[in-house]
Scaffold this motif. Structure first.
Motif, PDB file in Angstrom:
ATOM      1  N   PRO A 124      -5.002 -59.036  59.707  1.00 18.72           N
ATOM      2  CA  PRO A 124      -5.412 -58.388  58.444  1.00 18.72           C
ATOM      3  C   PRO A 124      -5.141 -59.271  57.228  1.00 18.72           C
ATOM      4  N   ASP A 125      -4.000 -59.938  57.202  1.00 19.84           N
ATOM      5  CA  ASP A 125      -3.718 -60.827  56.075  1.00 19.84           C
ATOM      6  C   ASP A 125      -4.677 -62.010  56.056  1.00 19.84           C
ATOM      7  N   ALA A 126      -4.952 -62.548  57.224  1.00 22.72           N
ATOM      8  CA  ALA A 126      -5.870 -63.689  57.289  1.00 22.72           C
ATOM      9  C   ALA A 126      -7.238 -63.306  56.733  1.00 22.72           C
ATOM     10  N   VAL A 127      -7.688 -62.127  57.094  1.00 23.69           N
ATOM     11  CA  VAL A 127      -9.002 -61.687  56.626  1.00 23.69           C
ATOM     12  C   VAL A 127      -8.985 -61.446  55.116  1.00 23.69           C
ATOM     13  N   ARG A 128      -7.889 -60.876  54.631  1.00 25.89           N
ATOM     14  CA  ARG A 128      -7.793 -60.629  53.187  1.00 25.89           C
ATOM     15  C   ARG A 128      -7.826 -61.947  52.417  1.00 25.89           C
ATOM     16  N   VAL A 129      -7.033 -62.901  52.847  1.00 21.26           N
ATOM     17  CA  VAL A 129      -7.006 -64.196  52.158  1.00 21.26           C
ATOM     18  C   VAL A 129      -8.336 -64.933  52.340  1.00 21.26           C
ATOM     19  N   TYR A 130      -8.884 -64.823  53.543  1.00 15.58           N
ATOM     20  CA  TYR A 130     -10.190 -65.456  53.790  1.00 15.58           C
ATOM     21  C   TYR A 130     -11.225 -64.965  52.786  1.00 15.58           C
ATOM     22  N   GLN A 131     -11.262 -63.662  52.611  1.00 17.01           N
ATOM     23  CA  GLN A 131     -12.277 -63.115  51.708  1.00 17.01           C
ATOM     24  C   GLN A 131     -12.049 -63.567  50.271  1.00 17.01           C
ATOM     25  N   ALA A 132     -10.788 -63.484  49.837  1.00 14.63           N
ATOM     26  CA  ALA A 132     -10.497 -63.909  48.467  1.00 14.63           C
ATOM     27  C   ALA A 132     -10.848 -65.390  48.298  1.00 14.63           C
ATOM     28  N   PHE A 133     -10.498 -66.177  49.295  1.00 12.75           N
ATOM     29  CA  PHE A 133     -10.740 -67.620  49.225  1.00 12.75           C
ATOM     30  C   PHE A 133     -12.227 -67.950  49.145  1.00 12.75           C
ATOM     31  N   ILE A 134     -12.985 -67.404  50.062  1.00 11.96           N
ATOM     32  CA  ILE A 134     -14.402 -67.792  50.107  1.00 11.96           C
ATOM     33  C   ILE A 134     -15.158 -67.228  48.911  1.00 11.96           C
ATOM     34  N   ASP A 135     -14.794 -66.017  48.483  1.00 14.49           N
ATOM     35  CA  ASP A 135     -15.465 -65.445  47.317  1.00 14.49           C
ATOM     36  C   ASP A 135     -15.111 -66.207  46.048  1.00 14.49           C
ATOM     37  N   LEU A 136     -13.822 -66.518  45.918  1.00 10.35           N
ATOM     38  CA  LEU A 136     -13.404 -67.273  44.736  1.00 10.35           C
ATOM     39  C   LEU A 136     -14.136 -68.616  44.681  1.00 10.35           C
ATOM     40  N   THR A 137     -14.189 -69.274  45.815  1.00 15.87           N
ATOM     41  CA  THR A 137     -14.797 -70.594  45.857  1.00 15.87           C
ATOM     42  C   THR A 137     -16.294 -70.539  45.548  1.00 15.87           C
ATOM     43  N   LEU A 138     -16.978 -69.624  46.203  1.00 18.57           N
ATOM     44  CA  LEU A 138     -18.421 -69.527  45.972  1.00 18.57           C
ATOM     45  C   LEU A 138     -18.718 -69.025  44.570  1.00 18.57           C
ATOM     46  N   ALA A 139     -17.877 -68.100  44.084  1.00 22.01           N
ATOM     47  CA  ALA A 139     -18.125 -67.559  42.757  1.00 22.01           C
ATOM     48  C   ALA A 139     -17.988 -68.646  41.692  1.00 22.01           C
ATOM     49  N   PHE A 140     -16.940 -69.448  41.798  1.00 23.64           N
ATOM     50  CA  PHE A 140     -16.771 -70.524  40.825  1.00 23.64           C
ATOM     51  C   PHE A 140     -17.820 -71.606  41.022  1.00 23.64           C
ATOM     52  N   ALA A 141     -18.150 -71.885  42.272  1.00 24.08           N
ATOM     53  CA  ALA A 141     -19.190 -72.880  42.516  1.00 24.08           C
ATOM     54  C   ALA A 141     -20.488 -72.445  41.841  1.00 24.08           C
ATOM     55  N   ALA A 142     -20.818 -71.173  41.998  1.00 25.06           N
ATOM     56  CA  ALA A 142     -22.061 -70.677  41.412  1.00 25.06           C
ATOM     57  C   ALA A 142     -21.997 -70.705  39.888  1.00 25.06           C
ATOM     58  N   LEU A 143     -20.862 -70.263  39.348  1.00 32.11           N
ATOM     59  CA  LEU A 143     -20.736 -70.226  37.890  1.00 32.11           C
ATOM     60  C   LEU A 143     -20.782 -71.629  37.294  1.00 32.11           C
ATOM     61  N   ASP A 144     -20.010 -72.527  37.886  1.00 32.34           N
ATOM     62  CA  ASP A 144     -19.967 -73.889  37.352  1.00 32.34           C
ATOM     63  C   ASP A 144     -21.299 -74.597  37.557  1.00 32.34           C
ATOM     64  N   ALA A 145     -21.919 -74.332  38.706  1.00 32.41           N
ATOM     65  CA  ALA A 145     -23.222 -74.948  38.963  1.00 32.41           C
ATOM     66  C   ALA A 145     -24.266 -74.429  37.984  1.00 32.41           C
ATOM     67  N   ALA A 146     -24.154 -73.159  37.654  1.00 37.74           N
ATOM     68  CA  ALA A 146     -25.188 -72.546  36.829  1.00 37.74           C
ATOM     69  C   ALA A 146     -25.346 -73.256  35.498  1.00 37.74           C
ATOM     70  N   SER A 147     -24.239 -73.632  34.886  1.00 39.87           N
ATOM     71  CA  SER A 147     -24.413 -74.271  33.581  1.00 39.87           C
ATOM     72  C   SER A 147     -24.935 -75.695  33.735  1.00 39.87           C
ATOM     73  N   LEU A 148     -24.595 -76.323  34.858  1.00 38.18           N
ATOM     74  CA  LEU A 148     -25.171 -77.652  35.097  1.00 38.18           C
ATOM     75  C   LEU A 148     -26.665 -77.563  35.413  1.00 38.18           C
ATOM     76  N   ALA A 149     -27.071 -76.440  35.964  1.00 39.16           N
ATOM     77  CA  ALA A 149     -28.448 -76.321  36.461  1.00 39.16           C
ATOM     78  C   ALA A 149     -29.410 -75.780  35.421  1.00 39.16           C
ATOM     79  N   LEU A 150     -28.887 -75.406  34.263  1.00 38.15           N
ATOM     80  CA  LEU A 150     -29.791 -74.870  33.244  1.00 38.15           C
ATOM     81  C   LEU A 150     -30.855 -75.900  32.913  1.00 38.15           C
ATOM     82  N   PRO A 151     -32.088 -75.436  32.737  1.00 41.45           N
ATOM     83  CA  PRO A 151     -33.129 -76.338  32.258  1.00 41.45           C
ATOM     84  C   PRO A 151     -32.661 -77.006  30.973  1.00 41.45           C
ATOM     85  N   GLU A 152     -33.046 -78.224  30.771  1.00 38.04           N
ATOM     86  CA  GLU A 152     -32.518 -79.003  29.663  1.00 38.04           C
ATOM     87  C   GLU A 152     -32.610 -78.243  28.339  1.00 38.04           C
ATOM     88  N   ALA A 153     -33.706 -77.565  28.150  1.00 35.84           N
ATOM     89  CA  ALA A 153     -33.901 -76.835  26.893  1.00 35.84           C
ATOM     90  C   ALA A 153     -32.844 -75.745  26.728  1.00 35.84           C
TER      91      ALA A 153
END
Lengths: 233, 233
Positions: A146-175
């Motif tokens: 149960p702990d492994a699954v809890r940490v797994y979820q927090a880890f993967i969500d945190l990582t993907l969430a920040f990846a998406a957020l940080d990527a989003a500003s890099l990916a904005l069309p130049e304008a």
DNA sequence: AAAAACCGTCAACCGCGTTGGCATAAGCTG
DNA sequence: CAGCTTATGCCAACGCGGTTGACGGTTTTT
């Protein structure tokens, strides 16, 4: 029209394209990634992908059911690139940190693709292998399931969430990107101390931090919390 | 065609629409939000928005420079809804927690809009007021300006990143959503313990957690870390 | 050698965002 | 009230998008 796409493994190639190219699923995905990188999110269209491959746009529907199916294939390629060559060291904390940073980095290397795919579940080989690896790290560190699954979820969500957020500003069309930065100079940095004392007081600090990712900090917090769980258990 | 959109404040309305509707910027944004909610992200197009308003699609270009400008207006409406009626209590930790949960909740109430807007900087009134409020909480809690800015950035990024991630799965078109869930049953839950021991061992736990957000946990970690900084300082 | 399957191509459909020109009603000036 | 200006709604059109169905040539199978 055929309703079904022939799976890559059953595929016996027949005709080269008019321009002499022989297509592969892999070649299509690589080309799509390159186009995303070079021409931005809007720059990837079925028609242009066809041109880039030297094939008629409709040919792609022999390989993917539609744009969504292609998106999932791109997603799996991205995670595959992130994990390529990775090996567990046995130090769970270092391993987890490296996996997180690998994913975050790989996504930021292809921001347009990251925005497109960060929230999808492809169920393809690379994605499954990565999940298996993360759970393996946590379980062999000694966490209960149960702990492994809890940490797994927090880890993967945190990582993907920040990846998406940080990527989003890099990916904005130049304008849009320019517009967002201009908003900062034109709006935030000009606010009066009378009406917005807190923004006015910290404006230089805000600007200085604006382009750094908060992911490493947040990841460190998560690892601390996991370590505490491990000691308590 | 006029290159400029008349600002809402200078607007002296003239003609009602053919269907007798008198347009407002606010009315357009509200309608767009409703359409996003009811028909999904793909369901909002300039043409359909025109139909829903009883106006010609091209009329909307009198109010917004284009779809991007409309997107920013939607973004500001969303954050405005999140913070409507909020008052600081003076307890910084409770205040910060509430602001985070308000934003997260408001975004999840409009997942399609959230996905569209979570990574944009609108520079409009509601967004600025929210940033001012967050910085105000941190500074009056006693954090130095550099610490306040560091925590501010981690807080707002964490909140928006999770809001975007959690909203994204809610906002998937029904077909893709069903496909993603099917992938779980058809792929993850069926993996052999031989090849994927860790996933196989934890599959039931993974499924049980799948629909919960890790945001509250992560937010708690952030607040703990901020409290530690405060005591050390 | 004939049959079947594969798969690239062509032409077409419909919907999209956006624009330029035009008509008209609202507000202003007197 | 009369006439002028201008904001603003509408129309028609453009180019581009994803997707599909029919067709036909090529490879594999029998």
């Amino acid at each position: 029209m055929a309703k079904k796409v022939v799976p890559e493994t059953d595929r016996r190639r027949r005709k080269p394209t008019k321009q002499g190219v022989v297509l592969t699923e892999e070649m299509i995905v690589q080309t799509a990634l390159r186009m995303l990188h070079e021409h931005g999110r809007e720059g990837l269209t079925v028609r242009r992908l066809g041109v880039a491959l030297g094939a008629d746009p409709s040919t792609l529907y022999r390989y993917f059911r539609g744009t969504d199916d292609l998106t999932l294939a791109i997603a799996d390629e991205l995670i595959g690139r992130a994990m390529r060559g990775w090996r567990a060291s046995g130090d769970w904390r270092a391993d987890l940190r490296e996996v997180g940073l690998r994913i975050h980095t790989a996504y930021l290397n292809h921001p347009e693709a990251a925005v497109l795919t960060a929230n999808r579940v492809s169920g393809r080989a690379n994605e499954i292998a990565t999940d298996e690896a993360i759970l393996g790290i946590l379980r062999s560190a000694g966490l209960s399931d149960p702990d492994a699954v809890r940490v797994y979820q927090a880890f993967i969500d945190l990582t993907l969430a920040f990846a998406a957020l940080d990527a989003a500003s890099l990916a904005l069309p130049e304008a849009a990107r320019a517009a967002d930065e201009e908003v900062w100079r034109a709006t935030y940095a000009q606010l009066s101390p009378e009406t917005h004392p807190n923004i006015a007081a910290t404006a230089p600090l805000l600007v200085a931090r604006m382009n750094d990712s908060a992911y490493p900090t947040a990841l460190g917090m998560l690892l601390d919390s996991a370590a505490a769980t491990l000691e308590a258990g």
